[in-house]
Design an enzyme around this catalytic site. Sequence first.
Site, PDB file in Angstrom:
ATOM      1  N   SER A 151     -13.526  -2.638  -2.581  1.00 52.03           N
ATOM      2  CA  SER A 151     -14.376  -3.791  -2.247  1.00 52.03           C
ATOM      3  C   SER A 151     -15.449  -3.989  -3.313  1.00 52.03           C
ATOM      4  CB  SER A 151     -15.060  -3.548  -0.894  1.00 52.03           C
ATOM      5  OG  SER A 151     -14.085  -3.389   0.102  1.00 52.03           O
ATOM      6  N   THR A 175       0.041  -4.729  -6.986  1.00 48.81           N
ATOM      7  CA  THR A 175       1.242  -5.443  -6.553  1.00 48.81           C
ATOM      8  C   THR A 175       2.057  -5.859  -7.771  1.00 48.81           C
ATOM      9  OG1 THR A 175       0.088  -6.224  -4.596  1.00 48.81           O
ATOM     10  CG2 THR A 175       2.045  -7.461  -5.242  1.00 48.81           C
ATOM     11  N   SER A 194     -20.837  -2.814 -15.479  1.00 46.36           N
ATOM     12  CA  SER A 194     -20.037  -3.923 -14.935  1.00 46.36           C
ATOM     13  C   SER A 194     -20.364  -5.255 -15.623  1.00 46.36           C
ATOM     14  CB  SER A 194     -20.261  -4.039 -13.434  1.00 46.36           C
ATOM     15  OG  SER A 194     -21.611  -4.349 -13.177  1.00 46.36           O
ATOM     16  N   ARG A 253      -7.076 -17.341  -2.681  1.00 46.26           N
ATOM     17  CA  ARG A 253      -7.220 -16.949  -1.263  1.00 46.26           C
ATOM     18  C   ARG A 253      -6.625 -17.989  -0.314  1.00 46.26           C
ATOM     19  NH1 ARG A 253     -13.036 -14.016  -2.282  1.00 46.26           N
ATOM     20  NH2 ARG A 253     -12.129 -11.942  -2.602  1.00 46.26           N
ATOM     21  N   ARG A 262      13.553 -16.159  29.045  1.00 40.61           N
ATOM     22  CA  ARG A 262      13.535 -14.873  29.781  1.00 40.61           C
ATOM     23  C   ARG A 262      13.088 -15.132  31.229  1.00 40.61           C
ATOM     24  NH1 ARG A 262      15.003  -9.611  30.702  1.00 40.61           N
ATOM     25  NH2 ARG A 262      13.222  -8.343  31.363  1.00 40.61           N
ATOM     26  N   GLN A 270       1.088 -18.791  34.263  1.00 39.66           N
ATOM     27  CA  GLN A 270      -0.062 -19.332  33.536  1.00 39.66           C
ATOM     28  C   GLN A 270      -0.582 -18.355  32.465  1.00 39.66           C
ATOM     29  OE1 GLN A 270      -4.066 -20.041  35.328  1.00 39.66           O
ATOM     30  NE2 GLN A 270      -3.445 -22.176  35.212  1.00 39.66           N
ATOM     31  N   GLY A 287       7.257  -8.388  25.552  1.00 36.54           N
ATOM     32  CA  GLY A 287       7.440  -7.071  26.171  1.00 36.54           C
ATOM     33  C   GLY A 287       8.203  -6.106  25.272  1.00 36.54           C
ATOM     34  N   GLY A 288       9.146  -5.381  25.882  1.00 37.51           N
ATOM     35  CA  GLY A 288       9.909  -4.368  25.132  1.00 37.51           C
ATOM     36  C   GLY A 288      10.687  -4.976  23.974  1.00 37.51           C
ATOM     37  N   GLU A 321      -6.776  -8.967  -1.515  1.00 37.73           N
ATOM     38  CA  GLU A 321      -7.622 -10.043  -2.087  1.00 37.73           C
ATOM     39  C   GLU A 321      -9.014 -10.046  -1.445  1.00 37.73           C
ATOM     40  OE1 GLU A 321      -6.084 -13.715  -3.380  1.00 37.73           O
ATOM     41  OE2 GLU A 321      -4.077 -12.924  -3.660  1.00 37.73           O
TER      42      GLU A 321
HETATM   43  C1  LIG Z   1      -0.593  -3.593  -0.240  1.00 33.63           C
HETATM   44  C2  LIG Z   1      -1.779  -3.864  -1.100  1.00 33.63           C
HETATM   45  C3  LIG Z   1      -1.663  -4.702  -2.199  1.00 33.63           C
HETATM   46  C4  LIG Z   1      -2.745  -4.868  -3.058  1.00 33.63           C
HETATM   47  N1  LIG Z   1      -2.570  -5.587  -4.230  1.00 33.63           N
HETATM   48  C5  LIG Z   1      -3.546  -5.547  -5.170  1.00 33.63           C
HETATM   49  C6  LIG Z   1      -3.323  -6.081  -6.488  1.00 33.63           C
HETATM   50  O1  LIG Z   1      -2.271  -6.647  -6.783  1.00 33.63           O
HETATM   51  N2  LIG Z   1      -4.306  -5.951  -7.415  1.00 33.63           N
HETATM   52  C7  LIG Z   1      -5.484  -5.349  -7.133  1.00 33.63           C
HETATM   53  O2  LIG Z   1      -6.323  -5.258  -8.027  1.00 33.63           O
HETATM   54  N3  LIG Z   1      -5.745  -4.840  -5.887  1.00 33.63           N
HETATM   55  C8  LIG Z   1      -4.798  -4.913  -4.917  1.00 33.63           C
HETATM   56  N4  LIG Z   1      -5.029  -4.381  -3.671  1.00 33.63           N
HETATM   57  C9  LIG Z   1      -6.309  -3.769  -3.381  1.00 33.63           C
HETATM   58  C10 LIG Z   1      -7.087  -4.485  -2.298  1.00 33.63           C
HETATM   59  O3  LIG Z   1      -7.638  -5.680  -2.767  1.00 33.63           O
HETATM   60  C11 LIG Z   1      -8.121  -3.483  -1.758  1.00 33.63           C
HETATM   61  O4  LIG Z   1      -7.392  -2.524  -1.000  1.00 33.63           O
HETATM   62  C12 LIG Z   1      -9.196  -4.122  -0.935  1.00 33.63           C
HETATM   63  O5  LIG Z   1     -10.005  -4.961  -1.719  1.00 33.63           O
HETATM   64  C13 LIG Z   1     -10.083  -3.090  -0.236  1.00 33.63           C
HETATM   65  O6  LIG Z   1     -10.446  -2.056  -1.088  1.00 33.63           O
HETATM   66  P1  LIG Z   1     -10.241  -0.545  -0.611  1.00 33.63           P
HETATM   67  O7  LIG Z   1      -8.837  -0.405  -0.122  1.00 33.63           O
HETATM   68  O8  LIG Z   1     -10.658   0.345  -1.720  1.00 33.63           O
HETATM   69  O9  LIG Z   1     -11.173  -0.374   0.636  1.00 33.63           O
HETATM   70  P2  LIG Z   1     -12.788  -0.005   0.652  1.00 33.63           P
HETATM   71  O10 LIG Z   1     -13.460  -0.840  -0.335  1.00 33.63           O
HETATM   72  O11 LIG Z   1     -12.910   1.464   0.523  1.00 33.63           O
HETATM   73  O12 LIG Z   1     -13.153  -0.456   2.095  1.00 33.63           O
HETATM   74  C14 LIG Z   1     -12.852   0.311   3.261  1.00 33.63           C
HETATM   75  C15 LIG Z   1     -13.408  -0.418   4.470  1.00 33.63           C
HETATM   76  O13 LIG Z   1     -14.823  -0.593   4.314  1.00 33.63           O
HETATM   77  C16 LIG Z   1     -15.158  -1.965   4.447  1.00 33.63           C
HETATM   78  N5  LIG Z   1     -16.275  -2.275   3.557  1.00 33.63           N
HETATM   79  C17 LIG Z   1     -16.416  -1.944   2.241  1.00 33.63           C
HETATM   80  N6  LIG Z   1     -17.567  -2.421   1.767  1.00 33.63           N
HETATM   81  C18 LIG Z   1     -18.176  -3.081   2.775  1.00 33.63           C
HETATM   82  C19 LIG Z   1     -19.405  -3.800   2.915  1.00 33.63           C
HETATM   83  N7  LIG Z   1     -20.242  -3.968   1.889  1.00 33.63           N
HETATM   84  N8  LIG Z   1     -19.712  -4.346   4.115  1.00 33.63           N
HETATM   85  C20 LIG Z   1     -18.858  -4.203   5.169  1.00 33.63           C
HETATM   86  N9  LIG Z   1     -17.696  -3.526   5.100  1.00 33.63           N
HETATM   87  C21 LIG Z   1     -17.352  -2.976   3.931  1.00 33.63           C
HETATM   88  C22 LIG Z   1     -13.891  -2.723   4.048  1.00 33.63           C
HETATM   89  O14 LIG Z   1     -13.881  -4.024   4.596  1.00 33.63           O
HETATM   90  C23 LIG Z   1     -12.826  -1.826   4.644  1.00 33.63           C
HETATM   91  O15 LIG Z   1     -12.690  -2.112   6.012  1.00 33.63           O
HETATM   92  C24 LIG Z   1      -3.976  -4.258  -2.767  1.00 33.63           C
HETATM   93  C25 LIG Z   1      -4.101  -3.465  -1.624  1.00 33.63           C
HETATM   94  C26 LIG Z   1      -3.039  -3.256  -0.798  1.00 33.63           C
HETATM   95  C27 LIG Z   1      -3.192  -2.347   0.392  1.00 33.63           C
END
Ligand SMILES: Cc1cc2nc3c(=O)[nH]c(=O)nc-3n(C[C@H](O)[C@H](O)[C@H](O)COP(=O)(O)OP(=O)(O)OC[C@H]3O[C@@H](n4cnc5c(N)ncnc54)[C@H](O)[C@@H]3O)c2cc1C
Length: 381
Positions: A132, A158, A178, A243, A268, A279, A340-341, A364
Amino acid sequence: MVSFELSARQLEIREKYRDFTQRWIVPNRLKYDELEKFPWEIVKAAYEEGIMNGPIPEKHGGNGYSLFEGALASEELGAGCIGIGICIDANTLALTPLLLAANEEQQKRFFDRIREQKAVAAYCLTEPNAGSDVQGIKSTAIRKGDVYVLNGHKRFITNGEAASFMTVFAQTDPEKGSRSLTALVVPAESPGIEIKPRLRKMGQRASVQNEILFHDVEVPLSNRLGEEGHGFLIAMRTFDRTRTGVAALSVGNARAAYEIAKEWTQNRIQFGKPIAANQAIGFMLADLATHIEAARLITWYAAWAYDNGKKNLSKLSAMSKLFASDVAMRVTTDAVQAMGGDGYSRDFLVEKMMRDAKLCQIYEGTNQIQRLVISKSIMKE
Ligand SMILES: Cc1cc2nc3c(=O)[nH]c(=O)nc-3n(C[C@H](O)[C@H](O)[C@H](O)COP(=O)(O)OP(=O)(O)OC[C@H]3O[C@@H](n4cnc5c(N)ncnc54)[C@H](O)[C@@H]3O)c2cc1C
């Protein structure tokens, strides 16, 4: 005056992707879910039939789609299988930094390459300690003569093992951290690239992810996109564009799960009447149908706003991804419940759709991060 009627061109695009999905994705989706393998035969067919590279300009071999047209296309792919759909759309993710920041020569060189090889690309942002928190990226690309020497560790990439080239984000100046993030295009055949075995995962299994290590990989200066230090902005502007694609895939997935549950619950019979005549289930279907319509509308609106240069694009694209992927999670989970199942069994598709839906809330940028983007944007207003 607002019109929700699709034009003849938009209907044609939707029909073209719907038809491709029926012929190529629907018959193969369970096979690739089991195999957990990149669906090359489908990607090649997608190239043959003009399904790949929708938003790439026509002069570079794409379809020149607007984001709105891309959303129509992605909904159809998502209705077939998000896992296969993302193999096509993740290519767009990797190519978007080139659309945004490459010069004419770079666009020609790399778009020609991808088209001629009928290949895919990968977008390399995430690292073990920078998910993140994109600003935590530690990969470095240090300038040495006419090359950058790239070192670093990316994960969850990916199309990683399938990619012809990768768009990689790295620091060019560790002292600036950064603030020096820079986007580079790295050909997959460059010496020093190590691709780890693919990730084993819950859903979207046709799509492959790998960890990728870069060991002293030499990248020509002419492969840098934009200026040094512009990488963070390029990465974020990329997500503003892509997105809505994740949102549209989610709408398609939700629509498909809802249609299966609707038909099943009408056929079903329990207690002498169709399940849907209760409902509790009828209202569930009503809620799901309502949410799907709302998710499609916010997706269309965000895409339209982007195409028409409106303000607050980060907010709108984040809202579309957040809302539509949450809707898909709810719809697919309720579809399993309503059936269901049978819903839980692997003989019906809704359990796969539920597994597939989950990932759209994570990649993303997780949906917590979408809320962060939206709330920051609100504070600025
Ligand atoms: C199948 C798959 C495909 C992907 N494809 C790509 C790709 O092609 N290229 C690429 O670069 N990346 C890719 N990703 C990476 C993806 O974008 C990241 O997994 C995602 O951004 C989250 O990062 P993380 O898994 O390190 O989770 P973390 O950043 O460790 O987050 C863990 C949890 O903490 C929460 N969190 C973190 N910071 C905060 C905050 N400030 N406030 C509140 N909650 C927070 C998150 O929402 C999450 O629930 C892919 C991931 C997966 C699983």
